[in-house]
Design an enzyme around this catalytic site. Structure first.
Site, PDB file in Angstrom:
ATOM      1  N   GLU A   1       0.930  -1.127  -0.032  1.00 55.37           N
ATOM      2  CA  GLU A   1       0.003   0.117  -0.223  1.00 55.37           C
ATOM      3  C   GLU A   1       0.871   1.248  -0.018  1.00 55.37           C
ATOM      4  O   GLU A   1       1.721   1.278   0.725  1.00 55.37           O
ATOM      5  CB  GLU A   1      -0.755  -0.153   1.158  1.00 55.37           C
ATOM      6  CG  GLU A   1      -2.152  -1.115   1.199  1.00 55.37           C
ATOM      7  CD  GLU A   1      -2.744  -0.515   2.563  1.00 55.37           C
ATOM      8  OE1 GLU A   1      -2.610   0.395   3.311  1.00 55.37           O
ATOM      9  OE2 GLU A   1      -3.701  -1.670   3.173  1.00 55.37           O
TER      10      GLU A   1
ATOM     11  N   GLU B   1     -13.485   5.827   0.063  1.00 59.90           N
ATOM     12  CA  GLU B   1     -14.559   4.979   0.730  1.00 59.90           C
ATOM     13  C   GLU B   1     -15.182   6.072   1.704  1.00 59.90           C
ATOM     14  O   GLU B   1     -14.873   6.425   2.658  1.00 59.90           O
ATOM     15  CB  GLU B   1     -13.661   4.086   1.699  1.00 59.90           C
ATOM     16  CG  GLU B   1     -12.579   3.267   0.787  1.00 59.90           C
ATOM     17  CD  GLU B   1     -11.987   2.259   1.699  1.00 59.90           C
ATOM     18  OE1 GLU B   1     -12.278   1.200   2.117  1.00 59.90           O
ATOM     19  OE2 GLU B   1     -10.812   2.900   1.935  1.00 59.90           O
TER      20      GLU B   1
ATOM     21  N   LYS C   1     -16.215   5.193   5.488  1.00 64.11           N
ATOM     22  CA  LYS C   1     -15.348   4.554   6.538  1.00 64.11           C
ATOM     23  C   LYS C   1     -15.314   5.425   7.577  1.00 64.11           C
ATOM     24  O   LYS C   1     -15.072   6.891   7.337  1.00 64.11           O
ATOM     25  CB  LYS C   1     -13.871   4.551   5.736  1.00 64.11           C
ATOM     26  CG  LYS C   1     -12.783   3.806   6.480  1.00 64.11           C
ATOM     27  CD  LYS C   1     -11.529   3.672   5.562  1.00 64.11           C
ATOM     28  CE  LYS C   1     -10.377   2.872   6.226  1.00 64.11           C
ATOM     29  NZ  LYS C   1      -9.277   2.370   5.263  1.00 64.11           N
TER      30      LYS C   1
ATOM     31  N   GLU D   1      -9.133   9.232   5.837  1.00 66.25           N
ATOM     32  CA  GLU D   1      -9.594   7.675   5.738  1.00 66.25           C
ATOM     33  C   GLU D   1     -10.500   7.558   4.480  1.00 66.25           C
ATOM     34  O   GLU D   1     -10.756   6.555   4.169  1.00 66.25           O
ATOM     35  CB  GLU D   1     -10.066   7.442   6.990  1.00 66.25           C
ATOM     36  CG  GLU D   1      -8.874   7.142   8.238  1.00 66.25           C
ATOM     37  CD  GLU D   1      -8.116   6.129   7.958  1.00 66.25           C
ATOM     38  OE1 GLU D   1      -8.346   4.928   7.486  1.00 66.25           O
ATOM     39  OE2 GLU D   1      -6.892   6.193   8.076  1.00 66.25           O
TER      40      GLU D   1
END
Length: 420
Positions: free
Chosen positions: A222, A278, A281, A287
Site C-alpha cells: 500500500e 471510501e 469509512k 481515511e
C-alpha cells in the site's frame, strides 16, 4: 474499469469470487487476502488451510493470475489482548497456507503478510532501522525465516504522507512528493536519498539485515496520498495526491529499474491505495479520500498507470491552500442536509454514555434552547469530539458531522472546541 486504467496489478482485501472471475483472462496480477479474523483457525488446522486454498484459489487459477496470498493485514499493529493472540498464529497460518499451495504444485503463488511502519522501533535514518523490541525475535524473526525459505517478500504499507504530515515543518514536502532535486545523506551508510519513500523502504532493509536476512525482497502493498481530509490535516489535497501518485508510477515504471539506494536496480512491485474513495469509512477525514476514483467511479484526477504520459499533458488542478498546519480553534457541528432522524439517533447515542458530554442540553440548562435537532446534535458532537479526540474520536459521526472554524456558540451556551 481496472483494465481500462491499464493497471498491471490489483490487490483485494478478501478473495471475492465475483471479482476473481471478472479478472480471469485479463493478465492482471492479483493479490488476495485472508481476513485477520480467520488467521487463528487456519493456524491451528491444516485442513482449514487446505480448504481455503481449494475454495478461493483453485477454481480461479490460472485463468486469474493470482500471484500473492496475504495472510491478514497489519496484524502486528494491533495490540489488544485478543490481537496479541493472533500475533502468535500469524506465521503458523502462513506456513499452513504455503504447505497447501506446495501440495497442489502452486508454489508460483507466494504467501506474505503486510506490515505497517509502526513495526519499526527506529526508522530514521534508514541505516538505524530496527524492528520493535516486543516483536523483533518472537514474531518478526520467524516471519522473515519463513519468507526467506519460501522465497517470498516482505509486504510493506508505506505512506510518506503520514511522517510528512506529522512533521510538515521539518520534512520538505517536495522530498515527500518526489519533486525537485533534494538530497539527504544517511551518515551511517553514506547512502544518498532523494525522496522519503526510499528512506522508509530502506529502513526495513537495514532492519532485516540486523536479524540476519539481508536479501528478502520488498513489495509495497500500500502507498498513496489523500485527496482531502479534515481542516487540521495538512497537505491532503488533489494536487499533492496527483503529484505523488504520478511521480510514483514514473519511478516504478522507469527502465532500467531504479530500486532504492540500498538496493539499486531491484524491482519493487507496488500497489497504490486505493482504487476508490471510501465515503462510509470512519475515522479522520483522510481515511475516506485515498482513491484514484471517487466513490461513484468518476476520477479524482488524471493519472496514467503506464507512466508514459508527460506531466505537461495533464489538466491543471486546484490551487493548494492547506500545505501548512492549521492553527486555531475548530468545532464539530451537524452537517447541513443530513436526515433529522439520523441526527436524533446520534444525539441519543452520544449523550447516552454518561460521560457528561450533554448535560447542558437538559431542559432549563444553558444550551437547551433553541430546541432543534440540528442545534442539539451540533453541541453533542462538539462536546464529545473535544472530550475524546485525544483518545481517537473524530468529527465524523457516520457522516453526520463536519468541522468548522466558525464558533457556533450563542449567548450563554458556549460550545467546546479543539485548539490546534
Amino acid at each position: 474499469m481496472i483494465k481500462s486504467m491499464k493497471a498491471g496489478r490489483v490487490k483485494l482485501y478478501d478473495a471475492n469470487h465475483e471479482i476473481l472471475s471478472l479478472l480471469s483472462g485479463t493478465k492482471i496480477q492479483v493479490s488476495i487476502m485472508i481476513p485477520n479474523n480467520e488467521i487463528s483457525d487456519i493456524a491451528n488446522n491444516q485442513t482449514r488451510a487446505d480448504q481455503w486454498v481449494l475454495d478461493n484459489v483453485v477454481p480461479f487459477y490460472p485463468g486469474t493470475m493470482i500471484r500473492f496470498i496475504l495472510v491478514g493485514n497489519e496484524v502486528l499493529s494491533y495490540d489488544s489482548y485478543g490481537d496479541r493472540l493472533v500475533w502468535n498464529d500469524l506465521v503458523p497460518a502462513m506456513r499452513r497456507v504455503w504447505r497447501s499451495l506446495v501440495a497442489l504444485n502452486l508454489q508460483i503463488i507466494r504467501v506474505g503478510t503486510p506490515v505497517a511502519m509502526d513495526v519499526l522501533e527506529t526508522a530514521f535514518p534508514p541505516s538505524r532501522g530496527m524492528f520493535r523490541s516486543d516483536i523483533r525475535w518472537t514474531m518478526v524473526a520467524p516471519m522473515l525465516e519463513f519468507l526467506d525459505e519460501s522465497r517470498s517478500s516482505l509486504f510493506i504499507n508505506a505512506y510518506p504522507y503520514f511522517p510528512w504530515s506529522a512533521n510538515p515543518m521539518d520534512i520538505n514536502l517536495d522530498f515527500a512528493l518526489f519533486n525537485g532535486n533534494l538530497e539527504q545523506i544517511d551518515r551511517g551508510s553514506g547512502l544518498v536519498y532523494t525522496n522519503l519513500l526510499d528512506e522508509m523502504l530502506d529502513s526495513f532493509i537495514f532492519a532485516m539485515a540486523k536479524l540476519g536476512y539481508p536479501n528478502i525482497r520488498l513489495v509495497i502493498s500500500e502507498t498513496g496520498w489523500p485527496t482531502a481530509g479534515d481542516i487540521e490535516q495538512p497537505g491532503a489535497n488533489l494536487l499533492n495526491a496527483a503529484t505523488y501518485n504520478r511521480n510514483l508510477v514514473k519511478r516504478v515504471m522507469t527502465k532500467p529499474t531504479l530500486g532504492t539506494p540500498a538496493r539499486p536496480g531491484v524491482v519493487i512491485p507496488t500497489f497504490i491505495f486505493s482504487l476508490f474513495d471510501e465515503n462510509q469509512k470512519p475515522g479522520p477525514g483522510t481515511e475516506r479520500h485515498w482513491g484514484l476514483l471517487r466513490f461513484d467511479g468518476s476520477p479524482n484526477y488524471q493519472i496514467d498507470l503506464t507512466g508514459k504520459k508527460p506531466s505537461v499533458d495533464y489538466d491543471p488542478l486546484p490551487v493548494v491552500e492547506n500545505n501548512v498546519p492549521f492553527r486555531g480553534r475548530l468545532w464539530c457541528v451537524a452537517a447541513r442536509g443530513v436526515d433529522p432522524m439520523e441526527l436524533q439517533a446520534a444525539i441519543t447515542e452520544v449523550c447516552g454514555g454518561g460521560d457528561g458530554s450533554c448535560e447542558v442540553l437538559w431542559p432549563g440548562r444553558e444550551c437547551y434552547e433553541p430546541v432543534s435537532v440540528y442545534w442539539h446534535a451540533s453541541y453533542a458532537f462538539s462536546s464529545y469530539w473535544s472530550k475524546f479526540r485525544s483518545q481517537g474520536a473524530s468529527c465524523h459521526f457516520n457522516g453526520l458531522a463536519q468541522e468548522t472554524t466558525i464558533d457556533p456558540s450563542n449567548g450563554s451556551c458556549r460550545f467546546p472546541s479543539v485548539t490546534f
